[in-house]
Each structure stands twice: as C-alpha cells, then as structure tokens.
Write an enzyme that holds these catalytic residues in place. Structure first.
Site, PDB file in Angstrom:
ATOM      1  CG  HIS A  59      -4.573  21.102  28.709  1.00 45.89           C
ATOM      2  ND1 HIS A  59      -3.327  21.671  28.852  1.00 45.89           N
ATOM      3  CD2 HIS A  59      -4.543  19.944  29.419  1.00 45.89           C
ATOM      4  CE1 HIS A  59      -2.582  20.897  29.632  1.00 45.89           C
ATOM      5  NE2 HIS A  59      -3.289  19.840  29.974  1.00 45.89           N
TER       6      HIS A  59
ATOM      7  CE  LYS B  81       3.159  18.196  38.341  1.00 47.20           C
ATOM      8  NZ  LYS B  81       1.893  17.773  37.764  1.00 47.20           N
TER       9      LYS B  81
ATOM     10  NE  ARG C 293      -1.870  12.626  27.514  1.00 44.72           N
ATOM     11  CZ  ARG C 293      -0.969  13.254  28.255  1.00 44.72           C
ATOM     12  NH1 ARG C 293      -0.279  14.220  27.741  1.00 44.72           N
ATOM     13  NH2 ARG C 293      -0.746  12.900  29.503  1.00 44.72           N
TER      14      ARG C 293
ATOM     15  CB  SER D  27       2.161  20.431  30.119  1.00 46.26           C
ATOM     16  OG  SER D  27       0.816  20.807  29.968  1.00 46.26           O
TER      17      SER D  27
END
Ligand code: PNS
Length: 161
Positions: free
Chosen positions: A18, A42, A91, A129
């Site tokens: 990040h 979440k 990515r 993450s």
C-alpha cells in the site's frame, strides 16, 4: 489548483505494498487522502481506530498525505474532498475483475472522478493484507512486508485474540 486523489481501502492492516502505491501516487498527485471504509459488515481484524493509527504512524514521514475514514459511496466522499481521482493498486490478473467492476460503477455514479491504477511493484505482487494476516496467525515471518509498527500491532493482536 491542488490535484487531490483518494486512496481508499480497508487497510486491515496497511502493508508495504500500500505504501509503495501511495508514494508513487504522490508523483502524480499533490495530495493523497488514504481513506478507510467504515464497513461494519466486514469482519476486520483491526478496529477502524487501530487502522487509522497504523496508517498515521506508517505515513508520518511522508508529506502531502492525510488519513481519513468514510462510509457510503466512495464517489460521494471523493466529491466532498474535491478529489479529481481515485487511486488504486493493481496486482495480478486476479485483481482486475473486481477493480474493473468498482471503477466502472464509480464512473457510472460520477463521471468527473477518474480512477487511476498503478501496477504494484514486483516486490509486493503476491502480498495482501489477508495473506499477511494468515501468515502472522501461523507465526510466519512477515517482517519487511509491513512497517515495523504494524508488525508489532499484528503480533499483539494475534497474541491477545
Ligand atoms: O481494500 P478493499 O477492501 O479492496 O477496498 C474496497 C473499497 C473500500 C475501495 C470499496 O469497497 C469501496 O469503495 N466501497 C465503498 C462503497 C462504494 O462506493 N462501492 C463502489 C461502487 S458500488
């Protein structure tokens, strides 16, 4: 006029990947707001306050960065900040479909805000993450993948779970 970008995410927790996107985003934009989505549905490892603290600590030596939180639609938040763009890292191919969907939805909602993707640096192509949290849970060595402050917070969190 300052060119402002919003770099949104869960940042649960912030990783060196990040920060790489942030620093490269600052070559393009005058000011970047890293904005954590407040999403009670979440299942996050860290609270929003903890994530804000980790972001603040990790970016304390970087100029022109602001840490904030938002809820609701990202484009509405971006407009309220006078942002010209949304910054996201990309990515591998696996990110593409999800990012494409969000970017097109955001464009449908507000055509004045552009989504800018930066390809993740090769060093971080396989990190996220989620995978870092999983590795940390099983005591894998994740040093060098997150800032030292975050590494300690991850260790403490997992120990106290
Ligand atoms: O780090 P993440 O979890 O991949 O970030 C996802 C995020 C926060 C960028 C995305 O879920 C988001 O913008 N949510 C806010 C609601 C919204 O505007 N969604 C996109 C159009 S429906």
């Amino acid at each position: 006029m300052k060119r402002i970008a919003i770099y949104p995410g869960s940042f649960d927790p912030v990783t060196n990947g990040h920060l790489d996107i942030l620093e490269r985003g600052l070559y393009i934009f005058d000011h970047v707001i890293m904005a954590i989505l407040i999403n009670p549905s979440k299942n996050s490892l860290f609270t929003v306050d903890e994530r804000v603290e980790m972001l603040q600590e990790s970016t304390k030596n970087i100029e022109n960065v602001e840490i904030d939180t938002f809820d609701g639609l990202l484009v509405d938040y971006a407009k309220s900040c006078n942002a010209a763009a949304i910054l996201r890292g990309m990515r591998a191919v696996s990110d593409f479909e999800y990012e494409f969907q969000i970017a097109l939805m955001n464009r449908r909602f507000n055509r004045d805000i552009q989504t800018v993707f930066l390809m993740t640096g090769l060093r971080w192509i396989y990190t996220s993450s989620s995978i870092i949290k999983e590795a940390a849970r099983f005591d894998g060595d994740i040093s060098g993948m997150v800032p030292p402050f975050v590494l300690q917070k991850l260790k403490d969190k997992i120990k106290n779970q």
